[in-house]
Design an enzyme around this catalytic site. Sequence first.
Site, mmCIF file in Angstrom:
data_model
loop_
_atom_site.group_PDB
_atom_site.id
_atom_site.type_symbol
_atom_site.label_atom_id
_atom_site.label_comp_id
_atom_site.label_asym_id
_atom_site.label_seq_id
_atom_site.Cartn_x
_atom_site.Cartn_y
_atom_site.Cartn_z
ATOM 1 N N CYS A 126 38.652 -69.693 -53.289
ATOM 2 C CA CYS A 126 39.916 -69.150 -53.774
ATOM 3 C C CYS A 126 40.373 -69.893 -55.027
ATOM 4 O O CYS A 126 40.764 -69.281 -56.027
ATOM 5 C CB CYS A 126 40.980 -69.250 -52.679
ATOM 6 S SG CYS A 126 42.530 -68.421 -53.087
ATOM 7 N N CYS A 127 40.310 -71.217 -55.002
ATOM 8 C CA CYS A 127 40.674 -72.019 -56.173
ATOM 9 C C CYS A 127 39.751 -71.730 -57.354
ATOM 10 O O CYS A 127 40.190 -71.704 -58.510
ATOM 11 C CB CYS A 127 40.627 -73.501 -55.835
ATOM 12 S SG CYS A 127 41.991 -74.083 -54.810
ATOM 13 N N CYS A 155 50.107 -73.771 -54.856
ATOM 14 C CA CYS A 155 50.267 -72.433 -54.304
ATOM 15 C C CYS A 155 50.977 -72.521 -52.946
ATOM 16 O O CYS A 155 50.744 -73.450 -52.164
ATOM 17 C CB CYS A 155 48.902 -71.768 -54.136
ATOM 18 S SG CYS A 155 48.065 -71.413 -55.693
ATOM 19 N N CYS A 192 49.122 -73.156 -49.538
ATOM 20 C CA CYS A 192 48.353 -74.401 -49.422
ATOM 21 C C CYS A 192 49.205 -75.644 -49.678
ATOM 22 O O CYS A 192 48.658 -76.728 -49.916
ATOM 23 C CB CYS A 192 47.175 -74.384 -50.391
ATOM 24 S SG CYS A 192 46.031 -73.014 -50.123
ATOM 25 N N CYS A 203 41.842 -79.030 -56.250
ATOM 26 C CA CYS A 203 41.611 -77.598 -56.433
ATOM 27 C C CYS A 203 40.321 -77.318 -57.192
ATOM 28 O O CYS A 203 39.844 -76.189 -57.233
ATOM 29 C CB CYS A 203 42.793 -76.960 -57.165
ATOM 30 S SG CYS A 203 43.047 -77.608 -58.824
#
Length: 238
Positions: free
Chosen positions: A121-122, A204, A207, A230
Amino acid sequence: MKITYESWSDPSTDFIVDDEYKGALNVLDWAFEMYDEELVYACSFGIEGIVLIDLISKVKPNAKVVFLDTGLHFQETYDLIASVEKKYPLLKIEMKKPEISLEEQAEKYGEKLWETKPDQCCQIRKVLPLQETLSQATAWISGLRREQSPTRQSTNFINKDENFRSVKVCPLIHWTWNDIWNYVEKNQLQYNPLHDQGYPSIGCQPCTLPGDMLTGSRAGRWADKEKTECGLHQAKNQ
């Protein structure tokens, strides 16, 4: 001679670490003289970012600032950016978005990728957008501080960035958590109200959890996972 990734030589020992700014303004003066329009500040708009923006405004009022807009940030962060734009109207703030939307990401990789595969995702929402941004720049500024975490203790003022094949400028490496807050108070800088709710490091929303506001620890980031970075500042061999 301009220091680039390809022509790397470490100038970190050349900077005077003064009492007031701990070398930060000296580093920024050097960096903007060296790179000018080829230097970009990648800002997360956390408390270190607010300090750096104020320092940068003293050296280069129309500096380029990029915010990696993952689409998953707190509303308080977006509201703060709007306030910063009003306070520093000459800053060139770019809201850099990923190539795919959250809906497209969910369709392709599954719902809530940040829970199942946070590194991926990062990579999609932060690393790749910054790669694209830095492809147009020679160097970039980061608010890393040595005190923040064990993985950041060896950070220098000027760093050869293997991740992005760039030069990473870190003016705040010698600043402590107390230094940051003392500067904010002294200069009456507006900051993200989530800090007052116990969030020392703000990323985010899915997280980020509250952490230790006494030390500024990043323990609230990916708190239930082994992940600590990240990917923007993670060494290649990690």
